[in-house]
Design an enzyme around this catalytic site. Structure first.
Site, PDB file in Angstrom:
ATOM      1  N   GLY A  36      -1.216   6.431   6.298  1.00 52.93           N
ATOM      2  CA  GLY A  36      -0.281   5.362   6.685  1.00 52.93           C
ATOM      3  C   GLY A  36       1.082   5.948   7.024  1.00 52.93           C
ATOM      4  CG  HIS A  37       3.479   7.786   3.961  1.00 50.94           C
ATOM      5  ND1 HIS A  37       2.665   8.000   2.867  1.00 50.94           N
ATOM      6  CD2 HIS A  37       4.445   6.935   3.529  1.00 50.94           C
ATOM      7  CE1 HIS A  37       3.121   7.322   1.831  1.00 50.94           C
ATOM      8  NE2 HIS A  37       4.201   6.664   2.194  1.00 50.94           N
ATOM      9  CG  ASP A 150       6.088  -1.549   1.553  1.00 52.33           C
ATOM     10  OD1 ASP A 150       5.985  -1.756   0.347  1.00 52.33           O
ATOM     11  OD2 ASP A 150       5.560  -0.567   2.116  1.00 52.33           O
ATOM     12  CD  GLN A 153      10.568  -1.006   2.268  1.00 54.74           C
ATOM     13  OE1 GLN A 153      10.739  -0.774   1.088  1.00 54.74           O
ATOM     14  NE2 GLN A 153       9.837  -0.218   3.035  1.00 54.74           N
ATOM     15  CG  MET A 184      -4.671   4.168   3.447  1.00 53.32           C
ATOM     16  SD  MET A 184      -4.637   5.756   4.283  1.00 53.32           S
ATOM     17  CE  MET A 184      -6.363   5.850   4.733  1.00 53.32           C
TER      18      MET A 184
END
Ligand code: AMP
Length: 285
Positions: A36-37, A150, A153, A184
């Site tokens: 994911g990152h 998120d 966020q 993830m």
């Protein structure tokens, strides 16, 4: 790939890049990198000349009873992954450099931080917006990429950027999932084997609700009921909230007439891992 620890050095490097005409993109993370990152980094590499990934487990966004101490920090493996994915700089400052003695400045986005995760994590978003604003001031990116994973966020950061007349563009990446559908997360390493089997029910609940919505169901109660019923099939998942909110004020709506977010937070019964997931219907974030 360069590893930069000092905020002063990072700022200098970024200024040099921008003066030479390169665009700079930022991916803020807390490390323990997963695909994911990396998908966020790929997006920045596609759109910017120079990519910076920050790795910083931000103490200010953790509550006193949360997992700050035990949060995974596999720094060397993270650097290897980031380098393979074409990252130009890892910016990994120390706690002391980010929050030196006598530090006392915080940025707080009001109102839209009260609900969803804000309700059970008081001070969390204040910590997030403070550190993200500091990263924006240090790295000065043209684009910063955040994950829809998120969702609150993302909306809070977009609001901060808008309200404070900042010029960075916020790019939102889709949620990267395991084959099972589980979103993830760096926290998935805490899950027991049985919890790993149960956790994909969260996404199943969300997709079942979307199917209902696509069949014409727009009543919030009905859609939420679909999600809670599916998640309720496992005794290992304790629901913290399932809510359907608008994407501007992040307030509950009674029916879906414009872009809406179905957001879920659960805690697993064995490892007490907090899992969040969401889906947007009728629009985008
Ligand atoms: P974290 O390290 O958990 O603070 O996450 C850093 C960034 O990666 C945030 O913008 C997250 O929303 C994003 N992110 C985390 N997990 C995922 C995922 N499964 N798919 C896409 N983005 C993600």
């Amino acid at each position: 790939m360069k590893i930069v620890r000092s905020p002063v050095e990072m700022k200098k490097l970024s200024m040099t890049m921008q003066r030479s005409g390169s665009s700079v993109g930022l991916v803020p993370t807390m490390g323990a990198l997963h695909k994911g990152h990396i998908s966020l980094l790929d997006r920045i590499n596609d759109t910017c000349d120079f990519s910076v990934m920050s790795i910083f487990v931000n103490p200010v966004q953790f509550g006193p009873k949360e997992d700050f101490q035990k949060y995974p920090r596999p720094f060397d493996a993270d650097c290897e992954l980031a380098e393979k994915a074409g990252c130009d700089v890892i910016f990994a400052p120390s706690k002391e450099d980010m929050y030196p003695e006598n530090y006392c400045t915080y940025v707080n986005v009001e109102d839209i931080t009260d609900g969803l995760c804000g309700a059970s994590r008081p001070g969390h978003f204040r910590g997030v917006t403070t550190v993200v604003l500091k990263f924006f001031n240090i790295v000065m990116p043209q684009i910063a990429c955040f994950g829809q994973k998120d969702a609150q966020q993302v909306l809070v950061i977009k609001r901060m950027v808008h309200d404070l007349n900042m010029s960075v563009t916020i790019d939102v990446a889709p949620i990267f999932r395991e084959e099972s559908g589980l979103a993830m997360s760096s926290r998935n390493v805490y899950l027991s084997d049985a919890e790993r089997v149960a956790a994909p029910l969260i996404y199943k609940g969300l997709t079942d609700a979307v199917t209902q919505y696509n069949n014409g169901v727009i009543k919030t109660d009905t859609l939420i009921n679909v999600v809670t019923t599916v998640i309720g099939q496992s005794p290992l998942l304790e629901i913290e909230y399932v809510e359907l909110v608008d994407t501007l004020k992040i307030k509950p709506v009674t029916s879906v007439t414009s872009a809406a977010l179905i957001a879920v937070a659960c805690r697993t019964k064995e490892s007490r891992t907090r899992l969040i997931d969401n889906i947007v219907i009728g629009g985008t974030l």
